[in-house]
Each structure stands twice: as C-alpha cells, then as structure tokens.
Design an enzyme around this catalytic site. Structure first.
Site, PDB file in Angstrom:
ATOM      1  N   TRP A   1      -1.727  -4.477   5.710  1.00 26.08           N
ATOM      2  CA  TRP A   1      -0.537  -5.198   5.227  1.00 26.08           C
ATOM      3  C   TRP A   1       0.553  -5.233   6.286  1.00 26.08           C
ATOM      4  CZ3 TRP A   1       3.869  -2.712   2.050  1.00 26.08           C
ATOM      5  CH2 TRP A   1       4.083  -1.374   2.452  1.00 26.08           C
ATOM      6  N   ASP A   2       0.379  -4.434   7.329  1.00 19.06           N
ATOM      7  CA  ASP A   2       1.324  -4.429   8.445  1.00 19.06           C
ATOM      8  C   ASP A   2       1.601  -5.856   8.919  1.00 19.06           C
ATOM      9  OD1 ASP A   2      -0.008  -1.963   8.145  1.00 19.06           O
ATOM     10  OD2 ASP A   2       0.583  -1.327  10.155  1.00 19.06           O
TER      11      ASP A   2
ATOM     12  N   GLU B   1       1.677   6.747   0.772  1.00 20.96           N
ATOM     13  CA  GLU B   1       0.282   7.228   0.744  1.00 20.96           C
ATOM     14  C   GLU B   1       0.130   8.739   0.600  1.00 20.96           C
ATOM     15  OE1 GLU B   1      -1.029   5.466   4.400  1.00 20.96           O
ATOM     16  OE2 GLU B   1      -1.820   3.715   3.373  1.00 20.96           O
TER      17      GLU B   1
ATOM     18  N   LYS C   1       5.672   9.597   2.055  1.00 22.59           N
ATOM     19  CA  LYS C   1       5.307   9.309   3.442  1.00 22.59           C
ATOM     20  C   LYS C   1       6.171   8.174   3.997  1.00 22.59           C
ATOM     21  CE  LYS C   1       1.318   7.793   6.177  1.00 22.59           C
ATOM     22  NZ  LYS C   1      -0.089   7.404   6.096  1.00 22.59           N
ATOM     23  N   GLN C   2       6.524   7.238   3.140  1.00 17.62           N
ATOM     24  CA  GLN C   2       7.310   6.079   3.570  1.00 17.62           C
ATOM     25  C   GLN C   2       7.943   5.457   2.344  1.00 17.62           C
ATOM     26  OE1 GLN C   2       3.314   4.457   4.406  1.00 17.62           O
ATOM     27  NE2 GLN C   2       4.398   2.517   4.472  1.00 17.62           N
TER      28      GLN C   2
END
Ligand code: G6P
Ligand code: MG
Length: 973
Positions: free
Chosen positions: A344-345, A486, A598-599
C-alpha cells in the site's frame, strides 16, 4: 509491512554534506558501503542502479533492477532479479590495479547531482608503488532514452609518465544475495563493442545488453575478449604526466518485456547512438524538464531543501514513464529489501506526488492494479471470498507474494508466521482510495470507466463477502484483521479497516450510479462480468449503514480495535533511550498485548479522511485522538511510514517542533540512515510521505471539489518561502507561499550563534580540569572533579582564586601558579586536531554557514584562538571573543556583548551555546537565547537544554526555540 527489527546502532554521518541540489560524500567509509550504495542510486524510471563502484569493492552489493523483471525464488515466491551489471571498469595504472582498499586515497568526493541526474566521483589515488593519479568518474541512466546508460572516467597521471590499461565489462553473473537468476544465452564482441544475452531461469525473461568503449585523448583501439558471462573491452595506452585522458562507456539494454528480440534491439540502439556529450545533453534536458513540474523549492532551510529534492529524485527515478504493468516497489529499484514487491506504500504514500504533478505516471501505476486484478481474484477465491482481494505484497501477476514465514537468523530461533498476507486486508480499500483521489484530481473519466471502475467494484464485492453480520448486536463487523498498526494481529473491528471498507462501499455505490448515467453500456458490461445486482448493491448500502466503528461519541475518542483499551497500557518514556523497535524489545506477543502502535492507525484514518473532512475527521476529534495515540506510537523505530503522517497532523495541531522533528526524521531516513536499514534500499513510502508533509502539511493545501487546490500555509520557523506546482483537472496551480506576517512575529529572529569553546566544540574542559588538578596537588590545595564543575567557563585568574578560597597569596605567586597551570594545559592541547571536535560540531557549523547565520566564538580562554586553529574551524568564525577581549569574565555578559557587537548583531538576535552555568548566566544577562549542553543541574537555567551537539542541525535548534517563544507568548497573552 512486517519486519523483525534488528538492533539499531546510531550512526554519525559527518562525511555527508550538501548544497541545494547535490548530496556530497567527502570521505569513503567502508562501514557505510551498503547504506551509501542505496543513497547514491540512480535510475530513469526504467531501471535503478545502486551506487556501487565501477572498479568494485570487497562485499559490495551492486545491483541493477529493471522494472518488471521478476523471477522465481524460494520462500518469497518471486523477486526482482538483479540484472547484468553495466558498471564495471577496471583500471590498471602502470600495471597496478586501482582499488580503494589498496594504495592510498589522497582525495575523495562523491556527489549526486539531483538536478541533472548525474552521479560523479573524484579520487586522487596513490598506488602501492607510489604513482599518483587523479580519476573522475561520472555515470547516468538516460532520462531521455531509458534504454541508454553511460559511464565516463577521466584519468590524469599526477606524477608519472607510463601506461594505463582499461577493461570495461558487462557482468552477466549478478546475484540476488547469493542467488543467480540468469542463464547465459550468448555473448559476443566486435570492434569497440561487446554484447550479452541472457534469460531468467524461471520466468524466461530475456535480456540483451551491449556496450561500446571510446578512448579520448590517446591513440587506442579497444579489443573485445570473451570471458564466459563477462564480455570485456580492453585498451592500453600511453599517458603523460599532467595530461587528461577519458574513457567513455555507452550501454544499451532491452528485455523481452519491451521488445521481441532484446539483443537485436540493444545492438541497433547502440549502433545508432551519437556521442557521449550529445547524449548527456539530452539526458540533462530531460531532467530539467522533469523538475519544472516536480520540484519543491524551499527558501530559508537548505537542509530541508536538499532533503525534499533528494527524496523526490528517488521517486522520480522509479516511476515508469511507459509501462503500466509495473508498480513501485516498497524499496523502489534501489535495494534487495522486500524483494521488489509493492505494498500500500505505493497507493497511499507515493502516489499523491505523481497524481498531483505527473498524472500520467499515476495513471500507469493504478493501471498496474487493473492488470493484476486476476491475481486479486485468485486470492479472494483461495480465501473463500468473492470479488477481488488485493495481495498485501504484489509482484508481476498480482498473486499474494508475502512470505508465509520469516526465518530466523540464529540456529535456534523460531520461525515467525507473517499474517499480513491473510489479514492485512485494508489494501483493497487503499487502492480504491488512490483511484478516487486520482479521479478527483484529474477528472479522467475515461480511465475511470475503462480501468478504475472495475477495480473499485470488484473489490467492493470482496468487502461485502468479507464482513460478518453480528446478529446479536445488529451490526456488521470485520474480524481477524491487521490494521495499519502491525503490532496487533488477529484483531477485530479495527477502526481503520472498517471505516475504509465503509468508505469504499459508499464510493462503489456512487460509482455504479455514475456509470449507469454516463456510460450505461459499460455499466451493463460490468454488470454481466461482475454481477452487480440490485440485491448485491442493497447489501453494500446496508453495510455502509450498519458497519461498526468503535468510538465514544461523547469524546470523539476512537478505539483502534475492539478491546484495544483493555490492553496493558504503556509509557514509552520508560523505554528510553532505545535503539530498537518496541516489538524488538517486547517481542511479538508482548507488543500485541500492549497499547503500543507500530505506526499511526486511528491517526492514519484521520489523515485520509482529512482531505474531504469526512467522518471521523474533525479538528476537535483529531486533537483528542492525537493526544491519546501519538504518545503510544513507536514513531522512532516502528514503521518508517509513520513520521511523515505525524508531521502533517502535528502541523495541523500547531505542534511546531514535533511537526518539524517528524518531518526531518522522514527526510533523513536514508541520507542519514536514521533507522540503520538504508542498505536494504530507499524508503519509498517515507519519500512520498515527505512530499505530502510539505504540500498538505506545511503548505496546508486543501482540495475543494469545485475551486481546485488552495493553501493555508503554516511554514516551519525559518522557512521564508515555499514553492511547488500542482496539477488539478487539466490545469497547473503554482503555489508561492510565504509565512504570514503574524507567524513571523511568533518566531525568534535569530541571525547569529555564539559558541563557547571548551566543553562545547571540543573536550578541552577535561584538560583544564586535569591542569588545575595537577597544580592543586602540587600546592596541597583541595580540589576534585566536583569542585571543577564550578570552574567551567571561568577565567584563569578567577578559577585560581576560587581554588585558593580563603588562602591569601601574593600577586607574583598567583602569576606563577597561573603560568604553571597554563603550561600543563598547553602541553595537553599540543596534539589537538580536527578529530577532537565533538560530534556534531562541524556539521552544525557547516549548516549555519550554509544558512547564512553569523558565527562567533565566545570563550574566556586565552588559548581559544590556538585551539580553534588546531581544530581546523577558524574559517567558520566571523568573530572571536576570547580571554583577551573583555575585563569582566562570565557570568558577566560582557564577553557575549563583545561577540555580538563584532558580528554586528543586537543581543536578541543571538543564541549562545554553553556548557557552563556561568556561561548560561552570562547569556541570560546579555538578553540572548541560551542553549545549555549537559545536565540540567548545571545548565538548567538555559532556555533549552540538550545533551550534546550530535545530530543537531540549525533548523532543529531554531524550531525548538520557536516553540519556546510561542509558549512564552501564549502564557503572557
Ligand atoms: C574557558 C574554560 C575555563 C578556563 C577559561 C580560561 O572558559 O571553560 O575552564 O579556565 O576558559 O582559559 P585559559 O586557557 O585562558 O586559561
Ligand atoms: Mg565551556
């Protein structure tokens, strides 16, 4: 994406410097070999080539990746095959082979010119037998004709007449970390040229590569030799001292993805080529044109300026300008990390840059998803769902290629199951999101009709087969997923996933109506192909209305997923300082059981919905959720996708220094290797996020349906101008933003920095201490380290008087003692050299200089002048205030007044950097900004306390002081 984070040592990178368009490496460090190979990657949208050396280096990881050239490999299914290497040039200087690990490197500079897309290197090398030669290499991958590559090397004997032998080769044995994908079909030679034809073992992709060699300045005819798999052109020629000779190697490359007979195509391309200079001019012109619409111009912050251009360069060289069957790998075409797979980056992080500056490239990238729909359909079928379910990691066919298992490096480690392939399903909505954004930005109805619609609709079908109806609570749910964060697997009702699915279905319904109205035939065709029955669409509608998103309507706080708030809470401060991800510290299960991200996840959702101000975005809710989630996010060592997004949201919330810090973290992820994994390849998503941070964050661009993009800038302190262009519905919008008057008043206007010397720029504070200790011991005076703390920054005489305390000593004895102490001190500083500069000092001085900030020395020492000369930093000082300049020593403000006066600046425009309590007092008494280095007990009175200068750039400092000033202003208001 999921990685098992390694331990992360911090790296100091004193040898990397920059101008507004060039990245310059001033010294070769074998330790940084692989990271710098990534940093100096060049390319042209067709291929990318890592920055390894023409002559090779032990353990180098040279690589050329051509878009779409995938081949089978165990465990990760398929990977981009490292293609034959076009770089090799071996030089033999009077019989001695040029190598950086032999002989002596007398000068070295490597630079990447981002404006022209040219990588060059200047080396003065002395051979083991003592012959000195100047070499200048340059290479580029033509942006004008992507099948053409070039390397040139200039050779100038410095102190000898003799002969040089050149061998220019094509290496047909490239490896992917030990694995060779190629089998040789044939190779050959002719006058001036060589060729190679090979084929990938599994995917049977053929590649043809040819090269020619031209010697300039000497009479030599290159001869071809045919070492199997390594065709080579050699030439030997006589050289004279002081004369410059050049070898020019031109390469052409094609694969069977481009043409039927790639070798024939390469040979005919090569034979049709004009000369090196003409080709280079065309390449430069193509770059000049590319930058006219891609550039982001920042004034007032040179480091940010270079960083944004660097990151955009790395994106520009991996977006294909012809091929719509390839995407952009997470690590671009610059490294082995993630094996060339796309995530998805591309759609969420990288694509906006292309959508708004080169929509044709964005369109091709999205078309790649159309061409891989069948893979997504196979995946849906495999998992028992309907429609199309996109792969978390995607390669050539669109089938899922996320490895099922990550294998441990240690013999007794456990295998780790990677669940992203099964559970990280938000990617299907992310792709639709990017399609929607492209459509909004371009109004490209034809593409939407022919490509986009089928993707959005068939993935909508997937969503409706993936959601569960919870009969008890009468709501739709999505169970067993991984959200954007994640660190948490097997979760249910992840707010990000559920809301994105809801948004997706909403848009699918709208799109179907639009098709019916505008292109009824296409609607009918898709209806037949996908079955978009009324019944199906009613179910979509029902899901849109009844899908559950866990949040508290009274506060606006969203729960990341069902049960997140019941997990063990965490205070990340308890784990500082750290150099590892929280998952590495806590283990996979440990992180899974805690409220650590994580993000950004809820905040990522906020960001994506911010463009249209759709639910759950509102400024108020953003604040509530930021306050909860930002402190729980592993923003340093979690995902590299996080910092740019946090930068934008922090900027919205007027958290000036946090926004800038996150922005720089993203900007430097590869240049300064802040996560110690630049070796694996460029962080493409971070680069794309960086563009969004500048444009949507600092530029405050908003996209209004009917009026096009508009800006509400909130530029970081020091940025005096920001310019970029956006393409919206067939029209260019030029933005030329300056800070609003009000914000300029909010920020301190700093024009000069005054550095204390001992304990700030170098460690001589220790020598002063030892000298006093020696004297005190000889005189039988009480003295120790602790007592010395109070002497920092204090003049020689005052220091002695303090050591003597009540003891009365006649003047001549005083003089004698001072002289002895000084002799000891002088003997300590004899050997001081530039390597005694404290970490970060030189970088900061250079950065100040580049940003036109005046610099002064403000030290009480009479030895200051000598010390800075030995340190090699005298040239940076615009003024010197030392032990001879004023009568009254620190804490009196006199010395700093003197320095400011020498700089021609008013005190309020100066910052003092000090390690001594007396120095901080002096700076404050002078009404200057005071930055203390060291423990708060010593320098706590300063406006800002930092541990040391390492890693500190001018704008970091400015931004930190600005925030203080804003806080002070708001308190006094
Ligand atoms: C600096 C140092 C002091 C030292 C003073 C005088 O301020 O921090 O420790 O006493 O300079 O140095 P000098 O070299 O003149 O003795
Ligand atoms: Mg000092």
């Amino acid at each position: 994406m999921q990685t098992i984070a390694p331990s992360i040592p911090t790296l100091d990178t004193p040898d990397l410097t920059y101008t507004d368009w060039t990245v310059i490496e001033t010294q070769f460090s074998p330790d940084l070999l692989h990271a710098r190979e990534t940093v100096f990657t060049i390319g042209n949208g067709y291929l990318g080539t890592r920055g390894s050396f023409e002559e090779g280096y032990p353990q180098d990881l040279s690589a050329t990746f051509i878009h779409g050239v995938f081949d089978d490999v165990p465990i990760v299914y398929t990977e981009l095959a490292n293609c034959p290497d076009w770089l090799p040039i071996a030089l033999s200087i009077n019989g001695e082979t040029f190598r950086l690990d032999q002989g002596t490197v007398l000068k070295y500079q490597r630079q990447l010119d981002l404006q022209q897309g040219i990588l060059s290197r200047t080396v003065r090398w002395s051979s083991p037998n003592g012959r000195t030669v100047d070499l200048h290499f340059e290479r580029w991958a033509s942006l004008d004709n992507p099948h053409v590559l070039a390397v040139r090397c200039e050779i100038t004997p410095v102190d000898f007449d003799g002969f040089v032998e050149v061998q220019a080769s094509l290496n047909g044995y490239p490896e992917n970390q030990g694995f060779n994908h190629w089998e040789l079909i044939q190779q050959g030679k002719q006058d001036h040229s060589i060729w190679l034809s090979s084929r990938t073992r599994g995917s049977r992709i053929q590649l043809g590569m040819t090269a020619q060699l031209n010697i300039v300045g000497a009479d030599a005819t290159p001869q071809g030799t045919s070492v199997p798999g390594y065709p080579t052109l050699s030439a030997t020629f006589l050289v004279n001292e002081g004369q410059t000779y050049a070898v020019e190697k031109l390469i052409a490359v094609f694969t069977s993805r481009d043409v039927e007979d790639p070798l024939a195509a390469a040979l005919s391309e090569l034979s049709a080529l004009t000369d090196y200079k003409t080709l280079r001019a065309a390449h430069r012109a193509a770059w000049a044109h590319r930058w006219t619409y891609s550039d982001v111009d920042i004034e007032g912050d040179l480091r940010a300026q270079l960083a944004i251009r660097y990151n955009l360069f790395q994106l520009l060289i991996c977006g294909s300008s012809t091929d719509e069957r390839v995407s952009i790998p997470a690590k671009t075409l610059s490294g082995f990390g993630y094996r060339g797979h796309a995530f998805w980056d591309t759609e969420i992080f990288i694509l906006p840059f292309f959508t708004f500056t080169q929509p044709e490239t964005a369109r091709r990238l999205l078309s790649y998803r159309y061409h891989t729909l069948d893979g997504a359909r196979r995946k849906a079928l495999h998992y028992g769902y309907k429609g199309a379910m996109f792969a978390w990691e995607s390669a050539d066919t669109g089938d899922e290629v996320t490895p099922r298992w990550a294998l441990p490096n240690q013999p007794y480690g456990e295998d780790v199951r990677i669940w992203c392939r099964d559970q990280e399903i938000h990617i299907s909505a992310d792709i639709s999101y990017a399609i929607w954004q492209y459509w909004q930005a371009t109004g490209d109805d034809v593409w939407m009709r022919d490509y986009g619609a089928e993707i959005v609709l068939d993935t909508a079908i997937f969503w409706s087969s993936r959601v569960d109806l919870n009969i008890k609570s009468e709501r739709y749910e999505i169970r067993e997923v991984i959200g954007a964060d994640e660190y948490h697997e097997h979760v249910s009702n992840n707010a990000f996933t559920n809301r994105m699915a809801q948004w997706h279905l909403e848009k699918a319904l709208y799109l179907y109506e639009w098709l019916l109205e505008q292109y009824p035939e296409k609607a009918a065709a898709l209806n037949v192909k996908l079955n978009l029955s009324q019944e199906r669409r009613s179910r979509w509608q029902d899901i849109v209305q009844c899908i559950w998103i866990p949040y508290d309507p009274s506060t606006g706080l969203i729960e990341e997923f069902e049960g997140f708030f019941k997990l063990k809470d965490i205070d990340l401060a308890d784990y500082e300082p750290r150099t590892k991800s929280m998952q590495a510290l806590l283990g996979i299960e440990g992180a899974n059981q805690r409220q650590v991200l994580k993000q950004p996840d809820v905040l990522m959702l906020m960001y994506l919905m911010r463009f249209t101000q759709a639910f759950p975005y509102s400024e108020e809710w953003l604040r509530v959720n930021w306050d909860y989630y930002a402190p729980r996010t592993d923003i340093t060592y979690g995902s590299s996708l996080g910092p740019a997004i946090h930068a934008i949201l922090a900027s919205d919330l007027e958290k000036v220094s946090e926004a800038y810090e996150r922005f720089m973290q993203a900007a430097m992820v590869d240049l300064e290797d802040v996560r110690d994994n630049a070796a694996d390849g460029i962080h493409g998503a971070s680069a794309g996020g960086l563009w969004q941070a500048v444009v949507f964050g600092f530029g405050g661009i908003q996209l209004k349906e009917n009026d096009g993009p508009s800006a509400t800038p909130h530029l970081p302190p020091g940025w005096t101008r920001l310019r970029f262009r956006l393409h919206w519905r067939g029209q260019w919008y030029d933005f030329d933003l300056r800070p609003p008057e009000a914000s300029r008043q909010n920020y301190p206007d700093i024009r000069g920095v005054i550095f204390d010397l001992d304990g700030v720029l170098t460690d001589t504070a220790e020598y002063h201490y030892r000298s006093w200790q020696k004297l005190a011991d000889e005189e039988g005076l009480f003295f120790n380290r602790q007592a010395n703390e109070a002497l920092r920054g204090v003049s020689r005489r005052d220091s002695l008087l303090r050591i003597l305390g009540d003891r009365k000593v006649p003047e001549d004895k005083l003089e004698d003692m001072m002289e002895r102490k000084n002799l000891y001190y002088i003997s300590f500083i004899q050997d001081i050299s530039p390597k005694d500069l404290l970490p970060g000092a030189l970088t900061l001085l250079q950065d100040l200089r580049k940003n036109n900030i005046r610099i002064a020395l403000g030290s009480a020492s009479k030895n200051a002048q000598g010390v800075i000369e030995r340190l090699g930093i005298a040239e940076y000082m615009d003024a010197i205030a030392d032990g001879y300049s004023v009568e009254n020593s620190k804490p009196a403000p006199d010395l700093f007044f003197y320095a400011a006066q020498q700089l021609g600046l008013e005190p309020q425009h100066c910052v003092v950097i000090e390690d001594a309590a007396s120095g901080i007092d002096a700076a404050l008494a002078a009404n200057m900004w005071a930055v203390g280095l060291g423990p708060a007990e010593r320098v706590g009175k300063a406006h800002l306390v930092l541990p040391h200068l390492a890693g500190l750039a001018w704008h970091d400092l400015l931004v930190k002081l600005s925030e203080l000033e804003r806080k002070e202003a708001s308190v006094s208001r």
